[in-house]
Design a protein around this motif. Structure first.
Motif, PDB file in Angstrom:
ATOM      1  N   TYR A 269       0.834  -1.211   0.000  1.00  0.00           N
ATOM      2  CA  TYR A 269       0.000   0.000   0.000  1.00  0.00           C
ATOM      3  C   TYR A 269       0.864   1.255   0.000  1.00  0.00           C
ATOM      4  N   ASN A 270       1.856   1.302   0.880  1.00  0.00           N
ATOM      5  CA  ASN A 270       2.712   2.481   0.998  1.00  0.00           C
ATOM      6  C   ASN A 270       3.528   2.725  -0.267  1.00  0.00           C
ATOM      7  N   THR A 271       4.007   1.641  -0.889  1.00  0.00           N
ATOM      8  CA  THR A 271       4.775   1.766  -2.139  1.00  0.00           C
ATOM      9  C   THR A 271       3.901   2.356  -3.242  1.00  0.00           C
TER      10      THR A 271
ATOM     11  N   ASN B  76       2.193  11.134   6.479  1.00  0.00           N
ATOM     12  CA  ASN B  76       1.095  10.949   7.429  1.00  0.00           C
ATOM     13  C   ASN B  76      -0.048  10.103   6.867  1.00  0.00           C
ATOM     14  N   GLN B  77       0.040   9.756   5.591  1.00  0.00           N
ATOM     15  CA  GLN B  77      -1.013   8.944   4.967  1.00  0.00           C
ATOM     16  C   GLN B  77      -0.614   7.467   4.867  1.00  0.00           C
ATOM     17  N   GLN B  78       0.631   7.165   5.195  1.00  0.00           N
ATOM     18  CA  GLN B  78       1.109   5.795   5.062  1.00  0.00           C
ATOM     19  C   GLN B  78       0.707   4.941   6.263  1.00  0.00           C
TER      20      GLN B  78
ATOM     21  N   ASN C  52      -6.046  -3.009  -4.387  1.00  0.00           N
ATOM     22  CA  ASN C  52      -4.859  -3.647  -4.976  1.00  0.00           C
ATOM     23  C   ASN C  52      -4.007  -4.352  -3.926  1.00  0.00           C
ATOM     24  N   SER C  53      -3.859  -3.706  -2.781  1.00  0.00           N
ATOM     25  CA  SER C  53      -2.983  -4.233  -1.724  1.00  0.00           C
ATOM     26  C   SER C  53      -3.544  -5.490  -1.068  1.00  0.00           C
ATOM     27  N   THR C  54      -4.861  -5.664  -1.121  1.00  0.00           N
ATOM     28  CA  THR C  54      -5.486  -6.834  -0.501  1.00  0.00           C
ATOM     29  C   THR C  54      -5.840  -7.923  -1.521  1.00  0.00           C
ATOM     30  N   GLY C  55      -5.407  -7.728  -2.775  1.00  0.00           N
ATOM     31  CA  GLY C  55      -5.591  -8.767  -3.786  1.00  0.00           C
ATOM     32  C   GLY C  55      -6.838  -8.648  -4.634  1.00  0.00           C
TER      33      GLY C  55
END
Length: 299
Positions: A112-114, A185-187, A245-248
């Motif tokens: 997510y952070n990337t 601060n959003q990561q 996207n991050s959770t598939g």
């Protein structure tokens, strides 16, 4: 006289027993399912101001009783949980169902952070990188053909490409560093445990429930007023897409289905409506109220 003396303790004992009987402890269920991120345990008890409860072998907690009613929430875990509830001499045990995991929290947070950093890179730089990647194969083929007729020129062209590649990498590194600072601060934090609000901005909140690095659920909360502004819509759409996207899940499908739901209920005056979107086995349950939109991601 003796009879009257005996009658007093008997009446007192009767009053005590009657009081205990009025304190009967009950719950609405014996096994509570997890709803979104936690289970809400509800019950009734008389003649007491507080109820104590213990989740498995955890510390004892307490909750106030209002008009003989009480409730408390139990965050979901990977395994079934046993909750012991006490009110005076009364005791009751209930269970809370387990919840499937979305994946490793650390891996989901990293992804997510990337993607969040990438989404905040300058568009001109992204276009430049995409163009270089797109022409990479054809350029390599041209250099190979040129090397047969003019090896020296081919070498010069190769050197130019290597220099341009290094320059692009340097620009990308600088831009990525700036973007990471911008969205600091959003990561999502690198690690988390339990039910927590991990991100809070003016536009949205992200909550997660983690059990020993197992990410069980994610909650995205946004004020409905934010969807009335272009900036709010963009922020919400980007955040939902990155979480998908991050959770598939398929972000495009999730956003499309969510948009269709918004259109359908635009003229509906119901205060709260719920819908569920499914993508690649990941569920996105949405609840829309007058003030906020809630999206709970589970599996």
């Amino acid at each position: 006289m003796k009879a009257s003396r005996l009658l007093i303790p008997i009446l007192a004992l009767s009053a005590i027993l009657t009081g205990c009987g009025n304190q009967k402890l009950s719950t609405t269920k014996t096994n509570y399912p997890v709803t979104n991120m936690a289970a809400t345990v509800k019950g009734t008890v008389k003649d007491t101001n507080t109820v104590k409860y213990q989740i498995d072998d955890g510390k004892t907690q307490s909750v106030k009783v209002n008009s003989d009613n009480f409730f408390f929430t139990v965050p979901a875990k990977q395994e079934k949980q046993t909750v012991t509830i006490k009110a005076g001499s009364q005791e009751k045990k209930i269970t809370v169902s387990s919840q499937n995991k979305l994946g490793s929290y650390k891996q989901v947070a990293k992804k997510y952070n990337t993607q969040l950093v990438q989404a905040n890179l300058p568009k001109s730089l992204i276009t430049k990188a995409q163009a270089a990647q797109k022409t990479q194969k054809s350029t390599a083929a041209k250099l190979k053909a040129l090397a047969k007729s003019d090896p020296q020129k081919a070498m010069q062209e190769q050197q130019k490409l290597v220099a341009a590649g290094k320059q692009l990498q340097a620009e990308m590194a600088t831009a990525s560093k700036a973007a990471a600072q911008k969205v600091k601060n959003q990561q999502l934090p690198a690690t988390s445990e339990g039910l927590k609000t991990n991100v809070t901005t003016d536009n949205y909140q992200i909550r997660t429930n983690v059990d020993n690095d197992a990410l069980l659920s994610v909650g995205l909360i946004i004020p409905t007023s934010q969807l009335k502004t272009t900036a709010g819509q963009k922020s919400f759409g980007t955040t939902l897409a990155l979480l998908a996207n991050s959770t598939g899940a398929d972000a495009k499908k999730v956003l499309k289905d969510f948009g269709n739901q918004v259109k359908k209920q635009k003229n509906n005056q119901s205060s709260t409506q719920t819908h569920t979107i499914n993508s690649n086995g990941v569920n996105f349950k949405t609840a829309v109220s007058v003030e906020k939109i809630y999206i709970f991601i589970t599996k």
